[in-house]
Design an enzyme around this catalytic site. Structure first.
Site, PDB file in Angstrom:
ATOM      1  CB  ILE A  29      -0.986   0.033   1.184  1.00  0.00           C
ATOM      2  CG1 ILE A  29      -0.259   0.176   2.522  1.00  0.00           C
ATOM      3  CG2 ILE A  29      -1.903  -1.176   1.162  1.00  0.00           C
ATOM      4  CD1 ILE A  29      -1.196   0.478   3.683  1.00  0.00           C
ATOM      5  CG  ASP A  30       3.892   1.838   2.782  1.00  0.00           C
ATOM      6  OD1 ASP A  30       2.936   2.495   3.238  1.00  0.00           O
ATOM      7  OD2 ASP A  30       4.560   1.048   3.469  1.00  0.00           O
ATOM      8  CG  MET A  61      -0.636   2.623   7.566  1.00  0.00           C
ATOM      9  SD  MET A  61      -0.863   0.877   7.163  1.00  0.00           S
ATOM     10  CE  MET A  61      -1.349   0.238   8.778  1.00  0.00           C
ATOM     11  N   GLY A  62       2.567   5.247   6.138  1.00  0.00           N
ATOM     12  CA  GLY A  62       3.653   5.769   5.324  1.00  0.00           C
ATOM     13  C   GLY A  62       4.877   5.981   6.188  1.00  0.00           C
ATOM     14  CD  GLN A  74      -4.137   4.055   6.046  1.00  0.00           C
ATOM     15  OE1 GLN A  74      -3.458   4.802   5.354  1.00  0.00           O
ATOM     16  NE2 GLN A  74      -3.865   3.818   7.331  1.00  0.00           N
TER      17      GLN A  74
END
Length: 339
Positions: free
Chosen positions: A127-128, A170-171, A271
């Site tokens: 997802i990043d 997120m990240g 997410q």
């Protein structure tokens, strides 16, 4: 030919769509047999498998998570890990291995292929969106959609109570989700790991929005840090470090410095969950179709990747080398909406 398939690392929407496409085309067009390894590299180490055929993947296109299970197991960290992997493949008569994962999973596949001759083909998912070898990875679009929908919903509650709402996405090392969802959701401040932020400047932007009779939304990646260097971390149960807490810390700072009420929403694992978006289903399916073509062509040590609208093959080593972060020019584009 018998082909193994595994999904490694953290889960994300679209994994099942990849597996489905690999199996459907492999069986229908090439007559391959498939075996799924449970829980990523752990299944290959422990010889834990599930049968994979067309009935097993039927109906899985819109399903989130992974029917194979996943883990963050690194076989190279285990005693005789390479030998155990090779023994498993030989015992099961597996002649090729489709590995679906992010930097860690595909990094392992690259080493196994290049240094030990294990016949691996990679499919990028995270997802990043931080893999440099591809424009987009499976799971990213869905995560952006979840974050954008949350931001959309939070605008109204922020306005109703005249609050600052800080949305933590997120990240840990790259801010792609924050930039994409923040821009799409009309955030007033977007903070990413690539650009340490000035808390006073953030407070200035917040104050400016209130002067315009508007309640601001601040989107912050969980790996973002202030210029002062303070990082808020929380240790995971397995000893791994999990990024979390910067949103709460920032909301407290904003409230203290501006006098405006501030609240935090941490989106966390939402997410990663749920059904993949149409784009992720499209991307995952195309990746799966091309991955099984790599197996047919014995193009081992490669990863399928999106370049523009084309699916191409790139060396696994190159695909996982470094980290794809948000370019400063790209981040500067969205700055016009700050404050």
């Amino acid at each position: 030919m018998r082909v193994g398939v595994l999904t490694g690392g953290r889960d994300c929407p679209g994994l099942n769509a990849v597996v489905r496409a690999v199996v459907r085309k492999g069986v229908q067009e090439y007559g391959y047999e498939f075996v799924g390894f449970r829980d990523g590299w752990l299944g290959a180490l422990e010889r834990e498998t599930v049968p994979l055929d067309i009935p097993a993947v039927r109906g899985t296109l819109p399903r989130g998570g992974t029917i194979l299970g996943s883990s963050r197991t690194d076989p190279l960290a285990h005693e005789n890990g390479v030998g155990r992997i090779k023994d498993t493949l030989a015992e099961l008569e597996v002649e090729a291995l489709v590995t679906i994962g992010g930097r860690d999973t595909l990094g392992t596949a690259a080493r196994l292929a290049d240094e030990h001759g294990v016949p691996c083909v990679g499919v990028p998912k995270t997802i990043d969106n931080d893999l440099p070898g591809t424009d987009y990875t499976v799971g990213f679009d869905t995560a952006v959609g979840v974050a954008t929908q949350a931001i959309d919903r939070l605008h109204t509650t922020a306005e109703s109570h005249k609050r600052v709402l800080v949305v933590e996405v997120m990240g840990g090392e790259s801010g792609w989700i924050a930039v994409h969802s923040g821009l799409a959701g009309g955030a007033n401040v977007i903070l990413i790991p690539e650009q340490p932020f000035d808390v006073e400047q953030v407070c200035g932007w917040v104050t400016s929005r209130f002067r315009a009779s508007y309640s601001p939304i601040v989107v912050v990646a969980d790996g973002a840090v202030p210029k002062e260097g303070r990082v808020v971390l929380r240790g995971g149960a397995t000893g791994q470090v999990r990024l979390s807490g910067v949103g709460e810390w920032l909301a407290a700072e904003i409230e203290h410095r501006t006098g405006k009420e501030a609240r935090t929403t941490v989106l966390g694992h939402t997410q990663r969950g749920g059904s993949p978006s149409p784009f992720d289903r499209w991307l995952a399916t195309r990746f799966g179709l091309h991955a099984v073509d790599c197996v047919r062509d014995r193009a081992f040590g490669t990863m399928v990747a999106l370049r523009g609208t084309d699916i191409v093959r790139v060396p696994l080593r190159e695909a996982v080398a470094g980290l794809k972060q948000v370019d400063p020019a790209r981040y500067a584009e969205v700055g016009v909406f700050f404050g």
